[in-house]
Design a protein around this motif. Sequence first.
Motif, PDB file in Angstrom:
ATOM      1  N   ASN A 247       0.850  -1.178   0.000  1.00 28.78           N
ATOM      2  CA  ASN A 247       0.000   0.000   0.000  1.00 28.78           C
ATOM      3  C   ASN A 247       0.892   1.235   0.000  1.00 28.78           C
ATOM      4  OD1 ASN A 247       0.740   0.492   2.822  1.00 28.78           O
ATOM      5  ND2 ASN A 247      -0.684  -1.173   3.329  1.00 28.78           N
ATOM      6  N   GLU A 249       1.711   3.249   2.364  1.00 27.20           N
ATOM      7  CA  GLU A 249       2.620   3.312   3.513  1.00 27.20           C
ATOM      8  C   GLU A 249       3.814   2.367   3.340  1.00 27.20           C
ATOM      9  OE1 GLU A 249       2.615   2.775   8.392  1.00 27.20           O
ATOM     10  OE2 GLU A 249       0.775   2.468   7.258  1.00 27.20           O
ATOM     11  N   ASN A 284      -7.906   4.160   2.589  1.00 31.24           N
ATOM     12  CA  ASN A 284      -8.295   3.656   3.911  1.00 31.24           C
ATOM     13  C   ASN A 284      -9.799   3.426   4.020  1.00 31.24           C
ATOM     14  OD1 ASN A 284      -5.805   3.409   5.319  1.00 31.24           O
ATOM     15  ND2 ASN A 284      -5.704   5.639   5.524  1.00 31.24           N
ATOM     16  N   THR A 312      -3.501   3.177   6.941  1.00 29.72           N
ATOM     17  CA  THR A 312      -2.172   3.583   6.515  1.00 29.72           C
ATOM     18  C   THR A 312      -1.938   5.051   6.861  1.00 29.72           C
ATOM     19  OG1 THR A 312      -3.037   4.087   4.307  1.00 29.72           O
ATOM     20  CG2 THR A 312      -2.076   1.911   4.647  1.00 29.72           C
TER      21      THR A 312
END
Length: 408
Positions: A247, A249, A284, A312
């Motif tokens: 993802n 992050e 998210n 994240t």
Amino acid sequence: MEQFETIIIGGGQAGLSLSYFLTKLNSGHVILEKGDIGQGWADRWDDFCLVTPNWSVRMPGYPYQGDDPDGFMPRNEIVAHLKAYADSFGAPVRSGVEVASCAKTDEGFVVRTSAGDMSSRNLVMANGAFQKPYLPNGAETLPDTLTQLTLGDYKSPGALPDGNILIIGSGQSGVQISEELAMAGRPVTLACGRVGWAQRRYGGKDIVWWAERAGFYDHRLADLPDGARLAGNVLLSGHHGGTQDINFETLQGQGVELVGRFLSCDGQVAQFADDLDASNQFSNDRFNDIRNLFSATAEKIGEAVPEFSGKTKLKGTPRTEIDLTDYGAALFTGGFRPGYDSLLPTRGAYDNQGFPLQTDGKSDVVPGLWFLGTHFLRNRGSSLLLGVGKDAEVVAAALTGKPADQLG
């Protein structure tokens, strides 16, 4: 001119699945493939692998044959699997035959190919869910000094020019390539859009296991919000044995620079929207939607509700302007769009996005014209290795007028 009952364009999972059922019904047909069997997969980048587990590869009459059902087949194994499948029932594939155009006639169709003209009563477009690379608005403003590649051009980190790499498009392919480049030590900037993310595993089971039980792949386009057809799939990866999430992050933690949506270039200076935080919030929100869906599914089927990750979080303030002088290449990874009209340009046969107007694979406009493997042909699973076989069975029965019970 060679004549056939049915001509199938495309020797991938869709064309082969239909051929399996037509062979069982002794219905004459031929598959025309401009490359070799599974060419669409063979054209992916070197380290490409499935994002769905091997056990979900369900070609009709030919389930996954290997010893790693929970693994994720790399590109070459996918191709080998499809070739073995074709051999298993003697699929009538003609490799190296490129279709230039198709024309409707009173009797059916004339198909002009690199091997000469052919005719058929039925024509099946099974040449992939998407055919034309998508370039975003502003792509034409990138400097000519910058090497510009579409997703089909990318092969490996070492094949790219020296310098930083700008990737425009943060869907599954974009984030996987960003990770691959970062791990190879290449400086990467990823221009992000709105795409959801999900955990790879929930309660020890793969996300695909949960999605099937939640009825996710049975969703029909008419039941979903506008724009769902072109919405990006949630971010997943089969790399690392499917043990790691991917993802925004995780990419940032690997050194990938994240910026907002690409807007345009002014000379050597690329401009990006100030919307990265909004895109991460969207990601998210979709994660929360999946969490709620799987929680409800677990309670419904009597499974323990799995544990879920947190949202994240991103660090720093993204740049909105970047000098591209030190960049060697820009890679467009925003996906593809349909290109059926380039082979059969029939007025009214396709919608404004280029998708066929059809019902269960049968054209609503052109008699004798069929489609298979198209995104959301019947449901969300239509273009996937786990769902295309079901559609092929429906199309084979309708195309031949044979009872479906003869196909089991």
